[in-house]
Design a protein around this motif. Structure first.
Motif, PDB file in Angstrom:
ATOM      1  N   MET A   1      45.024   7.963  26.045  1.00  0.00           N
ATOM      2  CA  MET A   1      46.104   8.242  27.001  1.00  0.00           C
ATOM      3  C   MET A   1      47.298   8.803  26.253  1.00  0.00           C
ATOM      4  SD  MET A   1      47.799   5.548  29.706  1.00  0.00           S
ATOM      5  CE  MET A   1      48.699   6.137  31.132  1.00  0.00           C
ATOM      6  N   SER A   2      47.803   9.955  26.690  1.00  0.00           N
ATOM      7  CA  SER A   2      48.909  10.594  25.993  1.00  0.00           C
ATOM      8  C   SER A   2      50.228   9.927  26.361  1.00  0.00           C
ATOM      9  CB  SER A   2      48.971  12.076  26.382  1.00  0.00           C
ATOM     10  OG  SER A   2      49.368  12.205  27.739  1.00  0.00           O
ATOM     11  N   ASN A   3      51.263  10.299  25.591  1.00  0.00           N
ATOM     12  CA  ASN A   3      52.579   9.755  25.848  1.00  0.00           C
ATOM     13  C   ASN A   3      53.057  10.129  27.249  1.00  0.00           C
ATOM     14  OD1 ASN A   3      55.123   8.557  25.155  1.00  0.00           O
ATOM     15  ND2 ASN A   3      55.943  10.632  24.944  1.00  0.00           N
ATOM     16  N   ASP A   4      52.836  11.392  27.642  1.00  0.00           N
ATOM     17  CA  ASP A   4      53.252  11.834  28.974  1.00  0.00           C
ATOM     18  C   ASP A   4      52.495  11.093  30.065  1.00  0.00           C
ATOM     19  OD1 ASP A   4      53.696  15.333  28.017  1.00  0.00           O
ATOM     20  OD2 ASP A   4      55.032  13.599  27.890  1.00  0.00           O
ATOM     21  N   ASP A   5      51.191  10.877  29.827  1.00  0.00           N
ATOM     22  CA  ASP A   5      50.388  10.151  30.810  1.00  0.00           C
ATOM     23  C   ASP A   5      50.888   8.727  30.980  1.00  0.00           C
ATOM     24  OD1 ASP A   5      48.811  12.322  31.273  1.00  0.00           O
ATOM     25  OD2 ASP A   5      47.249  11.730  29.835  1.00  0.00           O
ATOM     26  N   LEU A   6      51.244   8.098  29.845  1.00  0.00           N
ATOM     27  CA  LEU A   6      51.740   6.723  29.910  1.00  0.00           C
ATOM     28  C   LEU A   6      53.015   6.661  30.743  1.00  0.00           C
ATOM     29  CD1 LEU A   6      51.754   3.752  29.081  1.00  0.00           C
ATOM     30  CD2 LEU A   6      52.951   4.429  26.987  1.00  0.00           C
ATOM     31  N   HIS A   7      53.952   7.570  30.454  1.00  0.00           N
ATOM     32  CA  HIS A   7      55.211   7.548  31.192  1.00  0.00           C
ATOM     33  C   HIS A   7      55.012   7.908  32.657  1.00  0.00           C
ATOM     34  CE1 HIS A   7      58.161   6.618  28.090  1.00  0.00           C
ATOM     35  NE2 HIS A   7      57.424   7.320  27.264  1.00  0.00           N
ATOM     36  N   SER A   8      54.059   8.784  32.942  1.00  0.00           N
ATOM     37  CA  SER A   8      53.765   9.121  34.334  1.00  0.00           C
ATOM     38  C   SER A   8      53.220   7.913  35.072  1.00  0.00           C
ATOM     39  CB  SER A   8      52.746  10.276  34.400  1.00  0.00           C
ATOM     40  OG  SER A   8      53.295  11.447  33.843  1.00  0.00           O
ATOM     41  N   SER A   9      52.342   7.180  34.379  1.00  0.00           N
ATOM     42  CA  SER A   9      51.764   5.978  34.999  1.00  0.00           C
ATOM     43  C   SER A   9      52.833   4.938  35.282  1.00  0.00           C
ATOM     44  CB  SER A   9      50.681   5.374  34.094  1.00  0.00           C
ATOM     45  OG  SER A   9      49.618   6.283  33.919  1.00  0.00           O
ATOM     46  N   LEU A  10      53.714   4.724  34.303  1.00  0.00           N
ATOM     47  CA  LEU A  10      54.772   3.732  34.493  1.00  0.00           C
ATOM     48  C   LEU A  10      55.743   4.177  35.571  1.00  0.00           C
ATOM     49  CD1 LEU A  10      55.547   2.676  30.814  1.00  0.00           C
ATOM     50  CD2 LEU A  10      53.965   1.669  32.438  1.00  0.00           C
ATOM     51  N   SER A  11      56.001   5.485  35.642  1.00  0.00           N
ATOM     52  CA  SER A  11      56.886   5.991  36.693  1.00  0.00           C
ATOM     53  C   SER A  11      56.273   5.773  38.065  1.00  0.00           C
ATOM     54  CB  SER A  11      57.163   7.484  36.488  1.00  0.00           C
ATOM     55  OG  SER A  11      57.846   7.694  35.276  1.00  0.00           O
ATOM     56  N   ALA A  12      54.953   5.942  38.145  1.00  0.00           N
ATOM     57  CA  ALA A  12      54.271   5.734  39.418  1.00  0.00           C
ATOM     58  C   ALA A  12      54.368   4.286  39.864  1.00  0.00           C
ATOM     59  CB  ALA A  12      52.797   6.142  39.302  1.00  0.00           C
ATOM     60  N   VAL A  13      54.448   3.397  38.880  1.00  0.00           N
ATOM     61  CA  VAL A  13      54.571   1.975  39.199  1.00  0.00           C
ATOM     62  C   VAL A  13      55.950   1.652  39.734  1.00  0.00           C
ATOM     63  CG1 VAL A  13      54.674  -0.338  38.203  1.00  0.00           C
ATOM     64  CG2 VAL A  13      52.809   1.189  37.593  1.00  0.00           C
ATOM     65  N   VAL A  14      56.991   2.147  39.038  1.00  0.00           N
ATOM     66  CA  VAL A  14      58.339   1.697  39.358  1.00  0.00           C
ATOM     67  C   VAL A  14      59.082   2.594  40.329  1.00  0.00           C
ATOM     68  CG1 VAL A  14      58.553   0.531  37.159  1.00  0.00           C
ATOM     69  CG2 VAL A  14      59.380   2.859  37.353  1.00  0.00           C
ATOM     70  N   ASP A  15      58.647   3.849  40.519  1.00  0.00           N
ATOM     71  CA  ASP A  15      59.322   4.721  41.464  1.00  0.00           C
ATOM     72  C   ASP A  15      58.989   4.310  42.883  1.00  0.00           C
ATOM     73  OD1 ASP A  15      59.086   7.809  39.533  1.00  0.00           O
ATOM     74  OD2 ASP A  15      60.495   6.145  39.459  1.00  0.00           O
ATOM     75  N   GLY A  16      59.841   4.662  43.813  1.00  0.00           N
ATOM     76  CA  GLY A  16      59.566   4.344  45.216  1.00  0.00           C
ATOM     77  C   GLY A  16      60.646   3.443  45.778  1.00  0.00           C
ATOM     78  N   PRO A  17      60.431   2.942  46.987  1.00  0.00           N
ATOM     79  CA  PRO A  17      61.463   2.171  47.680  1.00  0.00           C
ATOM     80  C   PRO A  17      61.851   0.892  46.986  1.00  0.00           C
ATOM     81  CG  PRO A  17      59.343   2.010  48.820  1.00  0.00           C
ATOM     82  CD  PRO A  17      59.210   3.077  47.790  1.00  0.00           C
ATOM     83  N   GLU A  18      60.970   0.366  46.101  1.00  0.00           N
ATOM     84  CA  GLU A  18      61.282  -0.895  45.457  1.00  0.00           C
ATOM     85  C   GLU A  18      61.634  -0.708  43.980  1.00  0.00           C
ATOM     86  OE1 GLU A  18      58.565  -4.188  47.521  1.00  0.00           O
ATOM     87  OE2 GLU A  18      57.448  -2.454  46.819  1.00  0.00           O
ATOM     88  N   ALA A  19      61.984   0.506  43.613  1.00  0.00           N
ATOM     89  CA  ALA A  19      62.214   0.796  42.196  1.00  0.00           C
ATOM     90  C   ALA A  19      63.361  -0.012  41.622  1.00  0.00           C
ATOM     91  CB  ALA A  19      62.502   2.294  42.013  1.00  0.00           C
ATOM     92  N   GLY A  20      64.353  -0.364  42.452  1.00  0.00           N
ATOM     93  CA  GLY A  20      65.491  -1.108  41.955  1.00  0.00           C
ATOM     94  C   GLY A  20      65.227  -2.580  41.784  1.00  0.00           C
ATOM     95  N   ASP A  21      64.034  -3.020  42.155  1.00  0.00           N
ATOM     96  CA  ASP A  21      63.738  -4.458  42.124  1.00  0.00           C
ATOM     97  C   ASP A  21      62.642  -4.771  41.122  1.00  0.00           C
ATOM     98  OD1 ASP A  21      64.066  -7.086  42.934  1.00  0.00           O
ATOM     99  OD2 ASP A  21      62.465  -6.943  44.419  1.00  0.00           O
ATOM    100  N   VAL A  22      62.565  -3.992  40.051  1.00  0.00           N
ATOM    101  CA  VAL A  22      61.554  -4.232  39.029  1.00  0.00           C
ATOM    102  C   VAL A  22      61.893  -5.507  38.270  1.00  0.00           C
ATOM    103  CG1 VAL A  22      60.485  -3.302  36.951  1.00  0.00           C
ATOM    104  CG2 VAL A  22      61.107  -1.773  38.815  1.00  0.00           C
ATOM    105  N   SER A  23      60.890  -6.335  37.983  1.00  0.00           N
ATOM    106  CA  SER A  23      61.137  -7.621  37.337  1.00  0.00           C
ATOM    107  C   SER A  23      61.613  -7.449  35.910  1.00  0.00           C
ATOM    108  CB  SER A  23      59.858  -8.458  37.334  1.00  0.00           C
ATOM    109  OG  SER A  23      58.947  -7.939  36.405  1.00  0.00           O
ATOM    110  N   PRO A  40      47.147  -2.625  25.569  1.00  0.00           N
ATOM    111  CA  PRO A  40      46.628  -3.487  26.638  1.00  0.00           C
ATOM    112  C   PRO A  40      47.733  -4.020  27.534  1.00  0.00           C
ATOM    113  CG  PRO A  40      45.600  -4.034  24.521  1.00  0.00           C
ATOM    114  CD  PRO A  40      46.713  -3.069  24.227  1.00  0.00           C
ATOM    115  N   LEU A  41      48.928  -4.273  26.958  1.00  0.00           N
ATOM    116  CA  LEU A  41      50.038  -4.777  27.749  1.00  0.00           C
ATOM    117  C   LEU A  41      50.462  -3.766  28.810  1.00  0.00           C
ATOM    118  CD1 LEU A  41      52.156  -6.911  28.336  1.00  0.00           C
ATOM    119  CD2 LEU A  41      53.576  -5.929  26.513  1.00  0.00           C
TER     120      LEU A  41
END
Length: 332
Positions: A1-23, A40-41
């Motif tokens: 997994m490339s660096n860009d792919d990793l950041h894209s994946s994490l962005s997909a997790v935290v972006d959206g209507p609940e982005a401000g409520d990340v733990s 793995p983390l």
């Protein structure tokens, strides 16, 4: 997994209507990633957030009648109170009407649910010893409007001894809860009774009114010690006091998949209790441990954490199992 792919994946997790409520747990983990780190983390955090969103969109079936659980294990430190309050909060968070009865003199369930339980507060002690109506002592959880708690105070510490000479000593909780459910509590979907780590009269009172036993088992060496005695007590109660009682649910807590010991204990429990043991396990989680210090369950304290997601999944499994049993019995 490339660096860009990793950041894209994490962005997909935290972006959206609940982005401000990340733990905080998620944020801390993200900040620890090195450039291009396909760790793995990272994968675990993405999977946890995916699972959380899936559970937040899922419907938890409501039972046709009130389900009453005695949450017990005479071994202390297995996650009994933690499981009681977080499963209750998870179900209430999905719209169920839930009551937690704190029958443990330590009062930890009351602390986690953020209700008053200082000495002198009307509590389960007054219900058991003085026939005070349960509706008069129940308090609404400040975080979740459909969750109530009957608190425990230090007065309960001597209740096991005081109950010995009381008429119908094994049925005190039974009679009080029956009166509640015939009146203001008739709309309850679930009742969870958090029992003390013993097999005394307080636990016996819970077993007499409960239909189901929920046993948290820690994934450690001593997990199965004492379980045989608990099963014998359940059989005694079924024979003499409550034929409706069943051991319906076992939850594996403090599970660490990285250790052989945890996997071996889980395998041992599942081999002995294949029908009762839930598929979902509860991992060790800092957020679960710290939530009571804020007077909250982890469901409210940090819904994005691995512990909150695990308890939401446990609650969903409990709700779905109950629905299947109702359909099989023709109650649904």
């Amino acid at each position: 997994m490339s660096n860009d792919d990793l950041h894209s994946s994490l962005s997909a997790v935290v972006d959206g209507p609940e982005a401000g409520d990340v733990s905080r747990e998620t944020s801390d983990a993200f900040s620890a990633f090195d450039e291009g780190d396909d760790s793995p983390l990272a994968r675990e955090m993405i999977e946890t957030e995916r699972r959380r969103r899936e559970l937040s969109e899922a419907d938890f079936p409501h039972p046709a009648r009130t389900r009453i659980f005695a949450v017990t294990n005479q071994k202390g430190g297995v996650g009994k109170t933690t499981t009681s309050v977080n499963v209750a909060a998870a179900l209430a968070n999905k719209g169920a009407n839930v009551l937690v009865i704190d029958a443990d003199p330590q009062g930890n369930a009351s602390t986690a649910l953020g209700v008053e339980h200082r000495a002198g507060t009307p509590s389960i002690y007054d219900v058991l010893l003085d026939d005070v109506p349960m509706a008069r002592v129940a308090q609404q959880c400040p975080d979740i409007p459909t969750l109530w708690c009957v608190p425990a105070t230090i007065d309960l510490a001597g209740a096991d001894i005081e109950l010995v000479s009381v008429v119908r000593r094994e049925y005190r909780l039974h009679d009080a809860l029956e009166r509640l459910m015939q009146g203001p509590g008739k709309g309850l979907d679930y009742v969870f009774i958090d029992c003390p780590p013993s097999l005394g009269l307080l636990t016996l009172n819970a077993m007499v009114i409960a239909q189901e036993m929920l046993i948290p088992i820690q994934c450690e060496y001593y997990a199965l010690e004492g379980l045989t005695q608990l099963i014998k007590t359940v059989e005694m109660v079924r024979k003499h006091l409550n034929p409706q009682l069943s051991l319906s649910t076992i939850v594996l807590t403090m599970y660490d998949a990285r250790t052989n010991l945890a996997r071996e204990v889980a395998h041992e429990v599942r081999s002995h209790f294949p029908q009762q043991t839930l598929e979902q396990t509860v991992p060790r989680s800092v957020r679960v441990s710290e939530a009571p210090s804020f007077g909250r369950t982890v469901i409210s304290h940090d819904p994005h954490s691995s512990g909150a997601v695990a308890y939401m999944a446990v609650a969903k499994e409990i709700a779905e199992r109950g629905r299947r049993q109702e359909e099989e019995s023709g109650e649904a």
